[in-house]
Design a protein around this motif. Structure first.
Motif, PDB file in Angstrom:
ATOM      1  N   ILE A   1     -31.158  18.744   0.683  1.00 29.34           N
ATOM      2  CA  ILE A   1     -31.848  19.999   0.957  1.00 29.34           C
ATOM      3  C   ILE A   1     -31.704  20.327   2.437  1.00 29.34           C
ATOM      4  O   ILE A   1     -31.658  19.425   3.292  1.00 29.34           O
ATOM      5  N   SER A   2     -31.613  21.611   2.737  1.00 31.36           N
ATOM      6  CA  SER A   2     -31.554  22.047   4.125  1.00 31.36           C
ATOM      7  C   SER A   2     -32.137  23.449   4.211  1.00 31.36           C
ATOM      8  O   SER A   2     -32.258  24.152   3.200  1.00 31.36           O
ATOM      9  N   SER A   3     -32.496  23.833   5.425  1.00 36.05           N
ATOM     10  CA  SER A   3     -33.008  25.180   5.628  1.00 36.05           C
ATOM     11  C   SER A   3     -32.441  25.739   6.920  1.00 36.05           C
ATOM     12  O   SER A   3     -32.194  24.995   7.876  1.00 36.05           O
ATOM     13  N   ASP A   4     -32.227  27.032   6.931  1.00 35.22           N
ATOM     14  CA  ASP A   4     -31.705  27.738   8.100  1.00 35.22           C
ATOM     15  C   ASP A   4     -32.698  28.843   8.436  1.00 35.22           C
ATOM     16  O   ASP A   4     -32.709  29.893   7.786  1.00 35.22           O
ATOM     17  N   LYS A   5     -33.514  28.579   9.454  1.00 35.06           N
ATOM     18  CA  LYS A   5     -34.567  29.536   9.794  1.00 35.06           C
ATOM     19  C   LYS A   5     -33.978  30.870  10.223  1.00 35.06           C
ATOM     20  O   LYS A   5     -34.498  31.937   9.885  1.00 35.06           O
ATOM     21  N   ALA A   6     -32.875  30.839  10.966  1.00 32.22           N
ATOM     22  CA  ALA A   6     -32.264  32.072  11.464  1.00 32.22           C
ATOM     23  C   ALA A   6     -31.795  32.969  10.318  1.00 32.22           C
ATOM     24  O   ALA A   6     -31.827  34.195  10.419  1.00 32.22           O
ATOM     25  N   LYS A   7     -31.370  32.342   9.228  1.00 33.57           N
ATOM     26  CA  LYS A   7     -30.908  33.108   8.068  1.00 33.57           C
ATOM     27  C   LYS A   7     -31.983  33.234   6.994  1.00 33.57           C
ATOM     28  O   LYS A   7     -31.730  33.829   5.946  1.00 33.57           O
ATOM     29  N   SER A   8     -33.146  32.648   7.248  1.00 31.42           N
ATOM     30  CA  SER A   8     -34.235  32.671   6.257  1.00 31.42           C
ATOM     31  C   SER A   8     -33.744  32.207   4.895  1.00 31.42           C
ATOM     32  O   SER A   8     -34.038  32.828   3.865  1.00 31.42           O
ATOM     33  N   THR A   9     -32.997  31.128   4.899  1.00 33.28           N
ATOM     34  CA  THR A   9     -32.363  30.647   3.682  1.00 33.28           C
ATOM     35  C   THR A   9     -32.529  29.138   3.557  1.00 33.28           C
ATOM     36  O   THR A   9     -32.484  28.407   4.545  1.00 33.28           O
TER      37      THR A   9
ATOM     38  N   CYS B   1     -36.578  27.971  -6.633  1.00 34.55           N
ATOM     39  CA  CYS B   1     -37.005  27.705  -5.270  1.00 34.55           C
ATOM     40  C   CYS B   1     -38.464  28.143  -5.147  1.00 34.55           C
ATOM     41  O   CYS B   1     -38.941  28.994  -5.907  1.00 34.55           O
ATOM     42  N   ALA B   2     -39.150  27.516  -4.220  1.00 32.90           N
ATOM     43  CA  ALA B   2     -40.585  27.743  -4.105  1.00 32.90           C
ATOM     44  C   ALA B   2     -41.025  27.514  -2.670  1.00 32.90           C
ATOM     45  O   ALA B   2     -40.341  26.831  -1.899  1.00 32.90           O
ATOM     46  N   ALA B   3     -42.168  28.078  -2.338  1.00 28.40           N
ATOM     47  CA  ALA B   3     -42.697  27.947  -0.991  1.00 28.40           C
ATOM     48  C   ALA B   3     -44.195  27.756  -1.039  1.00 28.40           C
ATOM     49  O   ALA B   3     -44.881  28.338  -1.889  1.00 28.40           O
ATOM     50  N   SER B   4     -44.676  26.938  -0.105  1.00 30.57           N
ATOM     51  CA  SER B   4     -46.113  26.711  -0.001  1.00 30.57           C
ATOM     52  C   SER B   4     -46.561  27.017   1.415  1.00 30.57           C
ATOM     53  O   SER B   4     -45.942  26.563   2.376  1.00 30.57           O
ATOM     54  N   GLY B   5     -47.636  27.771   1.526  1.00 33.39           N
ATOM     55  CA  GLY B   5     -48.194  28.080   2.830  1.00 33.39           C
ATOM     56  C   GLY B   5     -49.333  27.150   3.193  1.00 33.39           C
ATOM     57  O   GLY B   5     -50.047  27.392   4.157  1.00 33.39           O
ATOM     58  N   ARG B   6     -49.473  26.066   2.428  1.00 31.41           N
ATOM     59  CA  ARG B   6     -50.585  25.134   2.662  1.00 31.41           C
ATOM     60  C   ARG B   6     -50.132  23.994   3.568  1.00 31.41           C
ATOM     61  O   ARG B   6     -48.943  23.748   3.721  1.00 31.41           O
ATOM     62  N   LEU B   7     -51.091  23.284   4.120  1.00 35.18           N
ATOM     63  CA  LEU B   7     -50.789  22.152   4.985  1.00 35.18           C
ATOM     64  C   LEU B   7     -50.564  20.924   4.117  1.00 35.18           C
ATOM     65  O   LEU B   7     -51.518  20.313   3.648  1.00 35.18           O
ATOM     66  N   LEU B   8     -49.303  20.598   3.864  1.00 38.00           N
ATOM     67  CA  LEU B   8     -49.013  19.421   3.063  1.00 38.00           C
ATOM     68  C   LEU B   8     -47.722  18.782   3.538  1.00 38.00           C
ATOM     69  O   LEU B   8     -46.936  19.395   4.260  1.00 38.00           O
ATOM     70  N   ARG B   9     -47.529  17.539   3.125  1.00 35.80           N
ATOM     71  CA  ARG B   9     -46.297  16.835   3.446  1.00 35.80           C
ATOM     72  C   ARG B   9     -45.268  17.104   2.346  1.00 35.80           C
ATOM     73  O   ARG B   9     -45.631  17.333   1.188  1.00 35.80           O
ATOM     74  N   PRO B  10     -44.000  17.045   2.693  1.00 32.92           N
ATOM     75  CA  PRO B  10     -42.978  17.234   1.644  1.00 32.92           C
ATOM     76  C   PRO B  10     -43.172  16.302   0.454  1.00 32.92           C
ATOM     77  O   PRO B  10     -42.898  16.684  -0.679  1.00 32.92           O
ATOM     78  N   SER B  11     -43.682  15.078   0.696  1.00 27.29           N
ATOM     79  CA  SER B  11     -43.859  14.130  -0.408  1.00 27.29           C
ATOM     80  C   SER B  11     -44.958  14.560  -1.372  1.00 27.29           C
ATOM     81  O   SER B  11     -45.086  14.001  -2.461  1.00 27.29           O
ATOM     82  N   GLN B  12     -45.757  15.545  -0.969  1.00 28.11           N
ATOM     83  CA  GLN B  12     -46.812  16.056  -1.837  1.00 28.11           C
ATOM     84  C   GLN B  12     -46.329  17.238  -2.681  1.00 28.11           C
ATOM     85  O   GLN B  12     -47.146  17.961  -3.255  1.00 28.11           O
TER      86      GLN B  12
ATOM     87  N   THR C   1     -40.352  23.152   7.139  1.00 29.19           N
ATOM     88  CA  THR C   1     -39.486  24.080   7.864  1.00 29.19           C
ATOM     89  C   THR C   1     -39.589  23.954   9.378  1.00 29.19           C
ATOM     90  O   THR C   1     -38.743  24.485  10.091  1.00 29.19           O
ATOM     91  N   LYS C   2     -40.583  23.237   9.875  1.00 37.58           N
ATOM     92  CA  LYS C   2     -40.706  23.035  11.326  1.00 37.58           C
ATOM     93  C   LYS C   2     -40.124  21.685  11.739  1.00 37.58           C
ATOM     94  O   LYS C   2     -39.341  21.607  12.677  1.00 37.58           O
ATOM     95  N   PHE C   3     -40.501  20.622  11.040  1.00 39.50           N
ATOM     96  CA  PHE C   3     -40.102  19.273  11.426  1.00 39.50           C
ATOM     97  C   PHE C   3     -38.874  18.780  10.652  1.00 39.50           C
ATOM     98  O   PHE C   3     -38.314  17.741  10.968  1.00 39.50           O
ATOM     99  N   LEU C   4     -38.500  19.510   9.607  1.00 37.46           N
ATOM    100  CA  LEU C   4     -37.324  19.203   8.789  1.00 37.46           C
ATOM    101  C   LEU C   4     -37.418  17.851   8.085  1.00 37.46           C
ATOM    102  O   LEU C   4     -36.391  17.279   7.711  1.00 37.46           O
ATOM    103  N   SER C   5     -38.626  17.342   7.907  1.00 34.02           N
ATOM    104  CA  SER C   5     -38.798  16.153   7.083  1.00 34.02           C
ATOM    105  C   SER C   5     -38.570  16.549   5.630  1.00 34.02           C
ATOM    106  O   SER C   5     -38.829  17.691   5.228  1.00 34.02           O
ATOM    107  N   THR C   6     -38.073  15.610   4.848  1.00 28.96           N
ATOM    108  CA  THR C   6     -37.663  15.949   3.479  1.00 28.96           C
ATOM    109  C   THR C   6     -38.240  14.988   2.453  1.00 28.96           C
ATOM    110  O   THR C   6     -38.714  13.901   2.769  1.00 28.96           O
ATOM    111  N   TYR C   7     -38.188  15.433   1.216  1.00 28.09           N
ATOM    112  CA  TYR C   7     -38.591  14.633   0.065  1.00 28.09           C
ATOM    113  C   TYR C   7     -37.568  14.852  -1.040  1.00 28.09           C
ATOM    114  O   TYR C   7     -37.075  15.961  -1.239  1.00 28.09           O
ATOM    115  N   TYR C   8     -37.261  13.777  -1.759  1.00 33.16           N
ATOM    116  CA  TYR C   8     -36.387  13.867  -2.918  1.00 33.16           C
ATOM    117  C   TYR C   8     -36.996  13.097  -4.081  1.00 33.16           C
ATOM    118  O   TYR C   8     -37.500  11.983  -3.900  1.00 33.16           O
ATOM    119  N   ALA C   9     -36.901  13.664  -5.254  1.00 32.71           N
ATOM    120  CA  ALA C   9     -37.256  12.905  -6.443  1.00 32.71           C
ATOM    121  C   ALA C   9     -36.274  11.753  -6.608  1.00 32.71           C
ATOM    122  O   ALA C   9     -35.103  11.858  -6.222  1.00 32.71           O
TER     123      ALA C   9
END
Length: 126
Positions: A70-78, A96-107, A53-61
């Protein structure tokens, strides 16, 4: 309290498109990873896509590369998942899911998820 609420699922013909949305409340949208999983009947829950959500790097299966975005809109929290050229094998409940841990999208793996949405059903007919 962190809450995730999905919307946008439904029935679509093969080759069609859907856009899933996930409203996220109580989450920092800092250097975190959010994303999507899906679970088809009789199968394990699998990671579909994720985004930092900060760097907008992405991962796809591999199974969705080139078709899903995939995209995120911080202003809309969506968070969104645009799904194009849908196939019957994409039929599943999408979470949808969220992780508060320090990981890369590929993880992106369910063992790292801290918060889950309730799921929305996507059915792709032939």
């Amino acid at each position: 309290e962190v809450q995730l609420v999905e919307s946008g699922g439904g029935l679509v013909q093969a080759g069609g498109s859907l856009r899933l949305s996930c409203g996220i409340s109580g989450f920092a949208f800092g250097d975190d990873v959010i994303g999507w999983f899906r679970q088809a009947p009789g199968k394990e829950r699998e990671g579909v896509s994720s985004i930092n959500t900060k760097f907008l790097s992405t991962y796809y299966a591999e199974s969705v590369k080139g078709r899903f975005t995939i995209s995120s809109d911080k202003a809309k929290s969506t968070m969104y998942l645009q799904m194009n050229n849908l196939k019957p094998e994409d039929t599943a409940v999408y979470y949808c899911a969220a992780s508060g841990r320090l990981l890369r999208p590929s993880q992106w793996d369910k063992s790292w998820v801290d918060y889950w949405g309730q799921g929305t059903l996507v059915t792709v007919s032939t």
